[in-house]
Design an enzyme around this catalytic site. Structure first.
Site, short mmCIF file in Angstrom:
data_model
loop_
_atom_site.label_atom_id
_atom_site.label_comp_id
_atom_site.label_asym_id
_atom_site.label_seq_id
_atom_site.Cartn_x
_atom_site.Cartn_y
_atom_site.Cartn_z
N ASP A 299 -4.81 5.47 1.29
CA ASP A 299 -3.62 4.95 0.65
C ASP A 299 -2.86 6.15 0.08
O ASP A 299 -3.34 7.28 0.09
CB ASP A 299 -3.95 3.89 -0.41
CG ASP A 299 -2.76 2.96 -0.65
OD1 ASP A 299 -1.63 3.32 -0.25
OD2 ASP A 299 -2.93 1.89 -1.25
C1 BGC Z 1 0.35 0.96 -1.26
C2 BGC Z 1 0.11 0.65 0.19
C3 BGC Z 1 1.32 1.06 0.99
C4 BGC Z 1 1.55 2.53 0.77
C5 BGC Z 1 2.69 3.10 1.60
C6 BGC Z 1 0.80 2.38 -1.48
O1 BGC Z 1 1.21 2.60 -2.78
O2 BGC Z 1 -0.82 0.69 -1.99
O3 BGC Z 1 -0.18 -0.70 0.35
O4 BGC Z 1 1.14 0.76 2.34
O5 BGC Z 1 1.83 2.75 -0.59
O6 BGC Z 1 3.91 2.70 1.14
#
Ligand code: BGC
Length: 764
Positions: A299
């Protein structure tokens, strides 16, 4: 064709060694030869890559918006350009639009040594430009075909905009509505969640990933993020293996079985190990037990966060831990690109780990067809014609109607009459074109949803008066900032009272703004934010004939409303077509059929509250004293249970039969039930089947959903619905993560919600 691509295919022809790491060969000979083919290509490519280029594949950068323009002075963008040219970037996220995607792709393909194309990711969570209902709302439809279709439409639009990878579906099970991200999942139940996960994966990926209108999906967040302690975003998670395997992992396993090409790990720790560094989850379970052959992306900077958790001293150690644990790609963390090559050169990280991770990423790029044509997703005509087309709006409208849940309808106050009723529409969210787009609508244009006011006005000859009552918030709203809720300006309440006084029916639209749920939107209170409760009670004092339409991204605590307001409609955030969907349901042109995918608590103190809880040793008040499992100030039961949802008609369930005679031969328990439409309208019901395993080596829940079926019935029509229970439904995981099936007695319940009373029993 680009010369760099030619260069790769020449090498491919020259080098014919088989892959040593792509082991998941399917039984179908065609697929097997395709797999072999890709494995060979990947292997060949890896052989000509430097260690920096291989690590580069493991590096995912966030975009910058001047991709086709001049390089900004200094800073991040400059580094990113340089890295793209060096072939040190495997993919980018948040670059959208054919022009921008082509811009970054061109650098990777035409200016780097090997010209390896980028994978382009984006959070296509509930629609791209045409916005569908938030995922929790879609889950309330229990309609797998519609959900698959909704993901399909998102994929068509996103891919027409240059994107080939979505960070969806989120398949996190959660029992805690304080956690704002419940809006993004399918609710509390692993069985429903698994089916929906599969539908979404199929919708995004289609039958053939190499088509220009399909995109790679990503099952996230692996794993247990939905159990963040106290519902506080990014918080710690501690749980038994039995809970992990029985409750959290099934939707991930289902997504893997459906062929999802990528997984994303999560921000939480699990039993003390930050998940991006969890070998247990990523290597042992996902890549080991489940034989997953796609790749795992971290993530956002979650590999860096291993340091902040206190599990790694510095970036070097974080890179060491995460790569060995099986995190293949580093999202905007810059850790791998800075540290990994050195770690390999010093012998601390085995190069085989890099080969495996880069190989998995390259494999998905081959599957997407990016090596055949890196600009496959970059076509201006498709971008112009496919995005926002009429049929997409029709489909999201259909999805929106199916997502609505009728929670209460006393004295059949709903549906409204199309003529001759004086209706007062009240509430700030009724006239809001932005909030219904929900939280993850990154590619949509703000203020483009059909508001409820617009939807109702377009729909009826009734005299409709509108008053907002109060403002829900002050100032601007945005995805990245806190919303400031109005708690003192009550100026509009008088106007609302005035129009309510002489209305036949008052429709009040209240709830959360779309930016009050989603990532980083945990709440400690789940009541109607700001002055809305006050507004509701003020209106109730002058007119009790109220239909409350909720707009929200999570279960709310609306105990007062449930007691006083005759009709309550759960309307979530339903996306671009919100107002039309709500109007059609309120006026009865669509008979509501949604069922709650998550329990509504009476108050926050009951959380976590979920239908598939354990019995405890003191579930009832056997002796009339205080010593049983309960609260002294509130009943145990929820306000609305999982699976609950009414219709404008009624359904009766009879004739529940269980047949175990085939079990020893075919491994199936057959169950059937008759369902009759006993009301006055045609309707659609979600028939739900629950079991209880009475005695087990690990205590089983009082009820577990194990089947459901959507049935359409005319007035007085009856249908027999049958289900089969196999070892897949009758067993469970123990604390070693082993799936076991134990003989014994089971109860089976069938009905229209998790509080179904029609019951039978069987033994195995
Ligand atoms: C979120 C993810 C997301 C990623 C990219 C993160 O902060 O937890 O779910 O896909 O950002 O935007």
């Amino acid at each position: 064709m680009n010369f760099k691509i030619v260069k790769i295919s020449t090498y491919t022809l020259l080098l014919t060694l088989f892959s040593m790491f792509m082991t998941n060969l399917k039984t179908n000979p065609k697929i097997q030869s395709m797999d072999n083919n890709i494995a060979q290509k990947v292997d060949s490519l890896l052989r000509i890559m430097t260690i920096e280029e291989k690590v580069g594949q493991m590096n995912l950068y966030n975009g910058f918006w001047d991709a086709t323009g001049p390089v900004p002075e200094g800073g991040d963008a400059k580094t990113k350009y340089e890295h793209l040219r060096k072939g040190w970037v495997g993919g980018m996220l948040n670059v959208k639009g054919v022009n921008n995607v082509r811009g970054v792709q061109r650098i990777a393909v035409e200016e780097s040594r090997l010209g390896i194309p980028l994978i382009i990711g984006f959070d296509v969570i509930h629609g791209y430009k045409t916005i569908s209902p938030i995922p929790l709302a879609e889950a309330a439809s229990w309609d797998l075909k519609a959900i698959e279709q909704s993901a399909r439409i998102s994929a068509v639009e996103a891919s027409a905009s240059g994107i080939n990878w979505t960070f969806a579906p989120m398949v996190d099970i959660s029992r805690d509505p304080r956690w704002g991200r419940v809006m993004e999942g399918a609710g509390e139940d692993p069985f429903l969640g698994s089916r929906i996960a599969q539908a979404r994966v199929k919708g995004f990926q289609g039958e053939d990933l190499s088509k220009p209108n399909t995109i790679a999906a990503c099952a996230k967040h692996f794993a247990a993020y939905g159990f963040a302690e106290a519902g506080r975003e990014y918080n710690t998670v501690d749980m038994s293996n039995a809970k992990l395997f029985n409750t959290v992992l099934p939707p991930f396993k289902a997504a893997a079985d459906a062929g999802v090409r990528t997984f994303m790990n999560s921000f939480n720790d699990l039993n003390g190990i930050p998940v991006s560094g969890s070998k247990f989850l990523q290597r042992d379970i996902l890549k080991g037990k489940w034989n997953f052959n796609g790749f795992v992306v971290s993530d956002w900077a979650s590999i860096n966060e291993i340091i902040y958790w206190g599990h790694a001293k510095n970036k070097k150690e974080a890179a060491f831990i995460a790569s060995r644990a099986g995190s293949d790609m580093d999202m905007e963390g810059h850790v791998y690109v800075q540290e990994l090559a050195e770690l390999v050169k010093s012998g601390e990280v085995d190069e085989a780990i890099i080969d495996e991770a880069a190989g998995r990423i390259l494999r998905v790029k081959f599957e997407l067809g990016l090596f055949d044509d890196p600009y496959k997703y970059c076509n201006e005509d498709r971008e112009k014609n496919l995005i926002g087309q009429k049929s997409h709006h029709e489909a999201v409208l259909d999805m929106a109607k199916k997502s609505i849940v009728l929670l209460k309808n006393e004295n059949n106050i709903l549906p409204l009459k199309k003529e001759g009723q004086k209706i007062a529409l009240i509430g700030p969210l009724a006239n809001d074109k932005n909030s219904p787009l929900g939280s993850w609508r990154l590619a949509s244009e703000d203020h483009t949803a059909v508001s409820i006011l617009e939807g109702m006005n377009a729909y009826t000859k009734n005299k409709l008066s509108y008053a907002k009552g109060i403002d829900l918030f002050e100032g601007q709203v945005a995805f990245t900032t806190h919303i400031k809720i109005n708690t003192d300006n009550k100026n509009g309440i008088e106007d609302a009272i005035n129009i309510a006084k002489d209305a036949d029916v008052v429709v009040m639209v209240l709830g959360e703004h779309g930016f009050q749920s989603g990532e980083a939107r945990s709440r400690t209170k789940l009541d109607l934010p700001g002055l809305q409760q006050q507004l509701l009670e003020a209106v109730y004092n002058v007119n009790k004939n109220i239909v409350l339409v909720l707009q929200n991204g999570r279960p709310l605590t609306i105990e007062w409303a449930a007691e006083h307001i005759p009709a309550i409609v759960e309307g979530w955030q339903l996306g671009s077509q919100t107002g039309n969907a709500i109007a059609q349901v309120l006026y009865g042109d669509y008979n509501p059929s949604g069922k709650l995918p998550m329990t509504f608590p009476r108050n926050v103190g009951q959380i976590p509250i979920y239908y598939n809880h354990k019995n405890t040793g003191r579930a009832t008040n056997r002796e009339g004293n205080v010593f049983w499992s309960h609260y002294i100030d509130k009943e145990n039961s929820p306000l609305y249970p999982f699976g609950h949802g009414l219709s404008y008609t009624t359904f009766e369930y009879t004739n529940l039969k269980v047949n175990t005679s085939d079990y020893s031969k075919k491994g199936k328990v057959a169950i059937s039930v008759d369902i009759t439409n006993s009301g006055q309208r045609q309707g659609r019901e979600v028939v739900q089947l629950y079991i209880r395993d009475k005695v087990a080596s690990i205590v089983r829940p009082v009820k577990e959903l194990k089947g459901f079926e959507l049935v359409e019935l005319d007035v007085n029509e009856s249908k027999a619905v049958s289900f089969h229970l196999t070892e897949n439904e009758l067993g469970f995981y123990n604390n070693d993560g082993a799936y076991i099936l134990e003989p014994g007695n089971f109860e089976v319940f069938v009905g229209g919600s998790s509080s179904a009373k029609l019951k039978s029993e069987f033994s195995l």
